[in-house]
Design a protein around this motif. Structure first.
Motif, PDB file in Angstrom:
ATOM      1  N   ARG B  83      48.565  -3.132 -91.779  1.00  0.00           N
ATOM      2  CA  ARG B  83      49.420  -2.099 -92.381  1.00  0.00           C
ATOM      3  C   ARG B  83      49.640  -2.376 -93.864  1.00  0.00           C
ATOM      4  N   PHE B  86      46.301  -1.920 -95.813  1.00  0.00           N
ATOM      5  CA  PHE B  86      45.921  -0.515 -96.013  1.00  0.00           C
ATOM      6  C   PHE B  86      46.858   0.180 -96.991  1.00  0.00           C
ATOM      7  N   ALA B  87      48.124  -0.213 -96.964  1.00  0.00           N
ATOM      8  CA  ALA B  87      49.074   0.378 -97.920  1.00  0.00           C
ATOM      9  C   ALA B  87      48.611   0.072 -99.336  1.00  0.00           C
ATOM     10  N   PHE B  89      45.464  -0.825-100.243  1.00  0.00           N
ATOM     11  CA  PHE B  89      44.139  -0.270-100.485  1.00  0.00           C
ATOM     12  C   PHE B  89      44.191   1.226-100.808  1.00  0.00           C
ATOM     13  N   ARG B  90      45.112   1.913-100.147  1.00  0.00           N
ATOM     14  CA  ARG B  90      45.287   3.343-100.444  1.00  0.00           C
ATOM     15  C   ARG B  90      45.610   3.543-101.923  1.00  0.00           C
ATOM     16  N   LEU B  93      42.543   2.966-104.046  1.00  0.00           N
ATOM     17  CA  LEU B  93      41.599   4.092-103.987  1.00  0.00           C
ATOM     18  C   LEU B  93      42.126   5.284-104.782  1.00  0.00           C
ATOM     19  N   GLU B 104      42.853   8.817 -93.429  1.00  0.00           N
ATOM     20  CA  GLU B 104      44.004   8.942 -92.519  1.00  0.00           C
ATOM     21  C   GLU B 104      44.201   7.646 -91.736  1.00  0.00           C
ATOM     22  N   PHE B 105      45.458   7.296 -91.546  1.00  0.00           N
ATOM     23  CA  PHE B 105      45.784   6.136 -90.707  1.00  0.00           C
ATOM     24  C   PHE B 105      46.658   6.629 -89.561  1.00  0.00           C
ATOM     25  N   SER B 106      46.448   6.048 -88.399  1.00  0.00           N
ATOM     26  CA  SER B 106      47.326   6.459 -87.296  1.00  0.00           C
ATOM     27  C   SER B 106      47.474   5.326 -86.287  1.00  0.00           C
ATOM     28  N   TRP B 107      48.546   5.401 -85.535  1.00  0.00           N
ATOM     29  CA  TRP B 107      48.733   4.525 -84.381  1.00  0.00           C
ATOM     30  C   TRP B 107      48.514   5.395 -83.147  1.00  0.00           C
ATOM     31  N   GLU B 118      44.770  15.265 -81.360  1.00  0.00           N
ATOM     32  CA  GLU B 118      45.512  15.924 -82.435  1.00  0.00           C
ATOM     33  C   GLU B 118      45.136  15.325 -83.797  1.00  0.00           C
ATOM     34  N   VAL B 119      45.117  13.990 -83.870  1.00  0.00           N
ATOM     35  CA  VAL B 119      44.807  13.322 -85.143  1.00  0.00           C
ATOM     36  C   VAL B 119      43.394  13.684 -85.600  1.00  0.00           C
ATOM     37  N   ASP B 122      43.160  17.476 -86.561  1.00  0.00           N
ATOM     38  CA  ASP B 122      43.821  17.764 -87.839  1.00  0.00           C
ATOM     39  C   ASP B 122      42.985  17.266 -89.009  1.00  0.00           C
ATOM     40  N   ARG B 126      41.206  19.517 -91.832  1.00  0.00           N
ATOM     41  CA  ARG B 126      41.611  19.337 -93.235  1.00  0.00           C
ATOM     42  C   ARG B 126      40.389  19.066 -94.108  1.00  0.00           C
TER      43      ARG B 126
END
Lengths: 334, 161, 315
Positions: B83, B86-87, B89-90, B93, B104-107, B118-119, B122, B126
């Protein structure tokens, strides 16, 4: 009668060459840096300072494809690059230290193997040299047998004159053709006074004596003394007009990709790293020693030439202040 | 339904939660866009930012990274470390000019087949509206001038004079 | 390194006598440390052949302590020579190292990463008014005009935590933070503009790896970017591989970089690499309150976590 060309006509010459479909490479300023780059128009030419990188990339690209491959149903299809497809090129504004390096490199690229990638580019390029008026305290061309007025390697040589513009000396057929095919841009003159050139200051090097010392001193404490601090980057080799090591890699996927040839440097720790894990040059001083030996001994042994034109780029841009001129002076003292 | 543009989505997922969640979606006969290519990792903690970069470089139009909810990591803390990484790295970028809407990141837990659908749906929709990621693809084809063979800019220069 | 914009102010920041005094004290201290056997080597600076230049020097003989100098040309971060990447250079035993404030931050970082131990070091701190910018005019004394960008925002001119600190600085003028301004300018751009900015800058990269080689934190024995099986980052200096290399470099330094800006100084292609490092440092401060400092912090921000870390970006 000697020929001259005005500053403005020099730019027009570039414009008309481009119009004829010739690629023109010359010093161009972007931000804080001047580099040899393709010019889009004559106005872009900027001769105020020595470009940060040498002109070797005109013949020896930073990176080039040498073949491509595709895996298909009938096996792998390999497509070679055709060296005849290289563009006709004029290199303009090459200082003596850059122009003189090209013939030195001819020796190695046409030795046991004829490297058509290099040689075709050489054949297709006309070099317009420029006498140098901008020496600084890193320059040492005159210490290695050249001078700011040396036209070695140039097809056409420009010397700035006091009245503005340049005296033009055609040295080869390529140079003569360039003048005759653009005759209207050149004038004839009987009296043009060349600007005084800026001879680099400092000790002249006795390359013969230096080589003699190198012949005897592969093992010497001096290497550690000089090069322990070497950080092991490739900036000296990459900025150098004469360093010509390259690596070849395949890049892409299993299905398709390219084989690429790109600059490499003997200062890198991986340069001599064997697959076995053994590295014959396992410490930085050994790598630096190779740099000096290659330039002032091995190349001389093999081709009777010195692999250094005294441009001073490696001195200016070494991040840890290693000064090849100071090293050579030290060696010369014995 | 036919679309003009079918984006390539690369999903880096952990084997314990999201992969199982995606599997659940499949066994439950839920429908989700076939645009997604799933790559299974032991843990989100193993998903190096360089993988994301490589996916973009090699033609992904969007990237999804998904793993166990905080507290559910099979290795206790892999997703907590991921987490933070990635925070950061975002932000990097974003700073070099990559549109973060493509990442996109998801749990997604092993029980959340529906959330997976759904993820993925979406993100696919997008990216579909955004169109292909041109920047990295263009970069991939560019050569340093010294190694370039075509002389397109010569022609452009010629036209400009 | 926008030196052109700052050429106007040529008022010297410190008197030349300051450097002479620091140099004297440095030599005395180095000679004492070596002759008393406190340390086996002193890593410092010596003068270069060209005017206004200096380079790293490793002195083991007290008789040669008088080769050491300190001046505005002492740009290098000598912490490099204590890392695994340069192992064996300084020899074994206790080592003395000359460190400016910014270099001290790197030493603290290396201690935190268990690369060096405080008890193996004798740190000779020098109070520093700043160093010359890369490519700046060095014929004149150090001034706001030829000062390195990073020094304009320096907060560690007088180092703390050293074994000895040499020199006392006169009050220095407040200077406009050009690096911070450049960072703000980039942040205000659209993503497309930023992409264009970096693309142009990275296209110049020739992969000489000077940025990696001078970095005290790039001490990996096997760099990811040298590997070819699997090849994570293309080794060829093409625009694609260059972009990947610089992104990876910035990411690997995030939360570790001490901000010495050696990468940017060493870059022969004038790529503003420290902007990336500064950006990451700022983000990690905002996200996790981490800041590179003069005291070793046991674990960096990307090595630890909190259960309640922000996850607003995760679905």
């Amino acid at each position: 009668m000697p020929k001259t060309i005005t500053e403005q006509n020099l730019r027009l010459l570039i414009d008309s060459l481009i119009k004829e479909g010739t690629r023109v490479i010359g010093p161009r300023r972007t931000g804080t840096i001047t580099l040899y780059e393709p010019l889009a128009r004559g106005e872009e030419l900027d001769l105020n300072e020595l470009p940060r990188r040498s002109a070797k990339e005109v013949f020896f690209p930073v990176c080039e494809n040498i073949l491509s491959f595709q895996r298909g149903e009938e096996g792998v299809k390999v497509t070679d690059i055709d060296p005849c497809a290289f563009p006709e090129t004029v290199l303009i504004g090459a200082r003596p230290c850059d122009a003189a390096a090209a013939p030195v490199l001819d020796s190695v690229f046409s030795w046991d193997y004829k490297d058509e990638f290099f040689l075709q580019r050489r054949r297709k390029t006309t070099v317009i040299g420029l006498a140098c008026t901008t020496a600084d305290d890193a320059c040492f061309c005159s210490a290695v047998g050249l001078s700011p007025a040396d036209s070695k390697g140039a097809d056409l040589f420009l010397t700035p004159v006091r009245e503005g513009g340049y005296l033009c000396e055609a040295l080869t057929d390529k140079g003569k053709t360039l003048i005759t095919s653009h005759a209207r841009l050149f004038a004839e003159t009987s009296a043009a006074a060349p600007l005084s050139l800026n001879e680099p200051a400092g000790v002249k090097l006795d390359l013969h004596k230096i080589k003699g010392w190198l012949d005897e001193n592969f093992e010497s404490p001096i290497w550690k003394e000089i090069a322990d601090r070497c950080a092991g980057c490739g900036s000296c080799a990459f900025l150098c007009p004469a360093c010509h090591c390259f690596d070849i890699v395949d890049e892409g996927t299993e299905a398709e990709g390219h084989r690429r040839k790109f600059w490499d440097a003997c200062g890198f720790g991986k340069f001599t790293d064997h697959a076995s894990g053994h590295n014959p040059r396992d410490a930085q001083p050994k790598r630096y020693r190779n740099r000096i030996m290659h330039k002032f001994k091995y190349y001389d042994d093999k081709f009777g030439q010195t692999l250094c034109t005294g441009c001073g780029r490696c001195i200016r841009w070494c991040p840890v202040g290693i000064d090849i001129k100071a090293v050579l002076e030290e060696i010369q003292k014995g | 339904m036919k679309h003009d543009f079918e984006p390539k989505i690369v999903a880096f997922v952990c084997t314990w939660c999201t992969y199982a969640g995606a599997d659940l979606a499949g066994t439950s006969r839920m429908q989700y866009p076939a645009n997604v290519r799933v790559l299974k990792f032991p843990c989100t903690g193993r998903i190096d930012p360089v993988f994301i970069l490589k996916a973009f470089q090699k033609g992904a139009d969007g990237v999804l990274v998904s793993g166990c909810h905080p507290g559910d990591c099979h290795y206790m803390a892999g997703n907590f470390h991921a987490r933070r990484r990635f925070a950061a790295f975002r932000k990097l970028l974003e700073f070099v000019g990559v549109d973060l809407a493509r990442l996109e990141f998801s749990w997604v837990s092993a029980a959340e087949g529906g959330k997976w659908v759904e993820v993925v749906t979406d993100l696919t929709e997008r990216i579909r509206t955004m169109g292909p990621l041109a920047e990295f693809k263009e970069l991939e084809t560019e050569e340093h001038w010294s190694g370039r063979l075509e002389t397109a800019e010569l022609k452009e220069a010629y036209n400009n004079i | 390194m926008n030196n052109t914009a700052q050429k106007h102010d040529a008022t010297p920041l410190v008197a030349e006598s300051y450097y002479a005094a620091v140099t004297d004290a440095l030599r005395t201290e180095a000679a004492r440390l070596l002759s008393e056997g406190v340390v086996t080597a002193v890593i410092g600076y010596k003068e270069g052949r060209r005017h206004g230049t200096a380079g790293p020097a490793i002195v083991v003989d007290p008789a040669r302590a008088n080769e050491l100098i300190f001046s505005a040309a002492c740009v290098n971060n000598l912490a490099l020579y204590l890392t695994k990447a340069k192992k064996g250079v300084a020899g074994t035993g206790k080592i003395a190292i000359v460190a400016k404030g910014c270099d001290l931050r790197a030493l603290a970082g290396l201690m935190a990463e268990s690369q060096i131990r405080r008890e193996d070091l004798h740190i000779i701190g020098v109070a520093c008014a700043g160093v010359f910018g890369s490519g700046a005019d060095r014929r004149e004394p150090l001034s706001a005009g030829n000062l390195a960008g990073k020094c304009r925002e320096c907060s560690v001119g007088a180092p703390e935590g050293a074994d000895i600190v040499i020199g006392t600085l006169p009050p220095l003028p407040e200077l406009s933070p050009v690096e911070a301004e450049e960072l703000a300018r980039l942040e205000a751009m659209t993503p497309a503009e930023r992409w264009a900015f970096w693309k142009e800058n990275f296209a110049r990269c020739i992969r000489c790896f000077a940025c990696r080689q001078v970095c005290p934190f790039c001490y990996c024995e096997q760099c990811l970017c040298d590997r070819n099986r699997p090849q994570a980052v293309e080794t060829t200096p093409r625009p694609a591989g260059n972009m990947a290399w610089h992104i990876v470099r910035a990411m690997h330094l995030a939360g570790r970089c001490a901000g010495c800006a050696e990468c940017e100084r060493a870059c022969p292609m004038d790529i503003p690499l420290n902007l990336l490092n500064r950006k990451m440092a700022r983000e990690l401060k905002e996200l996790y309150g981490h800041e590179a400092g003069l005291t070793p912090v046991e674990k960096g921000p990307l090595v630890i976590y909190r259960e309640d870390d922000d996850q607003s970006f995760i679905k």
